[in-house]
Structure formats: structure tokens, C-alpha cells
Design an enzyme around this catalytic site. Sequence first.
Site: not given
Length: 295
Positions: A54, A77, A82, A157, A201, A262
Site C-alpha cells: 500500500r 483487482q 504487484r 499506481h 476516484d 496513475e
Amino acid sequence: MTIEDLGDSVILSDSTSRVSILKYGATVTSWKIDNVEQLWLSTAAKLDGSKPVRGGIPLVFPVFGKSREEGFADLPQHGFARNSTWEFLGQTHADPPTVQFGLSPEQANQEVYSKWDNGDNDFTLIFTVTLNKDNIETAIEVINEDSKPWKFNWLFHTYLQVSEIEDTLVNNLPGETCYDQLIAETYVEKAPAIDFTGEVDRIYKQVSTDKILQVIELGKVVHNVKRENLPDVVVWNPWIEKSGGMADFEPKSGYHKMVCIEPGHVHDFVELKPGESWSAKQIIYKGDAIKLQSV
């Protein structure tokens, strides 16, 4: 200028800057200039390979978010890049210090990889990190090693650190087509700059890569994001409720100190035929004056 392989991570440094890359996810977890951190990392981020990190710069492949598209609907997701441990391929340049990481089906998180199409797509990802005096470059090359075509999304990201999100603006997006994920609507951005008074978002689609995205605090540019072959831009801040619902987001007030800018290719899928490759890059740099670029 030094490059250190610490086993689970790689450190690049010169006289003024330093970057740390975790092999798990090939995630950039820290980038400092004159000992000042430029990226935001949750204090509860898992750095032991138990879950995606995170903060920093997680890598999103082969799908952004959740998709109903055939071949992607079973993927969790953001896919598996990652949460796979990448191979450290070594140093490619000494000045500026540059390193590469690789991922193929053998290194991929098998549980997740198996849910992409029929679980047999053959690929190679080469991730390159270059540390310059006042900027960091992250570049990706996606290669189809298969006998059949397949499709993918890509996204950096990137979590950028700010002093106070309520004093922060992101410019050069007015006039762009935006899909707002909070209200599930598409519209043309009318605001002269993006400000933050609640959760944001948004996916800005097909933004010219001639545009430099600037993060501005109290009239001063603190981050610039330049893109190569990455037409889409996600702008995200989770604010209070979303931060509170993420166990690995700490401190819960941390949304005040971060904004995600991003760059990616997420409005549709890139399709690669056998033997083809696709490459893209983001460059984040400091300084510069405010530049207003319209559509």
C-alpha cells in the site's frame, strides 16, 4: 553512485537521491531527494510478500480494477504483477544508476495468473528503474512470447507525497473526458484544476502525452508527471471513509499526505500478437514552473 542488492530489495543511490525497490511486486517503496521522501507509503504496508504494498509505485498488470471482460472476469483487482516476486536482472547503467527486473509465467503468482484467460498466456515483462538527480524514470516493456495474441491493461499506481491534500491541486486536465468511478458517469472535466474536498476516484481517458500533470501546493509545483505511451490518468484520494475501510492504510489520517496520479493504459486493452512488444514510461520530476496546457 551505488547499487545494492539486499536480497529482498534493491537500493539505488547517488550524492543527492535514493530509491528503494522491493522485489515483491517490483514495487518502488521510497524515493528521496536530499533525504526528503517524495512517495507516500502506508505505515501498515506489508513488505514481507504477504500482500501487495500500500503505497510507493505498485505495478498493475494485466487488468486494472475489476473487469467483466471475457478472460479477465475471474482475476482479482489489479491482476498479479504487484503480488508476484520479480527476478532482479541487474544493473544496466552506472550513470545514471539503472536496474531492471523481469517477470514471466514462472515467477508469477500462480493462483492469480491461472485466472487470466486460460492460465497459459506466455509473456515477459521487463521493468526498468532509472534514478536521476531530480527525477525517477519507471519504464515497462511487455513482450508476447506466445503463439497466440492476448490483451492487457497497464498502470503505474503512483502514490505521491504531499504536505496537505486540502492545499493541493492537479492541473492540465480541464477539457478531458473523465469517468468518475464514484458516480459511474462520464463527463468532460470543467474544473480549471482538480481540488480535494472529499474522495476522488476518476479516470481521465486519452489525455495527450504532451501534457505534463502537475501537483501544486499553495501555488508551488511539488511534482511533475510526464508520460510516454500512457494515454490514461487515474486521480485518486480515498479520503476518510475509504481510508478507514482499508486495514493496511495507516495512519487513517494519511489521506491528508498523499495523492495518486496513475499513468496507464486502462480505458481499453492493448492487444499484442505473437512476438510483438509494447513499452511505456513515466517520469516524475521536481521543480518547474506552473504550466497550463489546454486540450
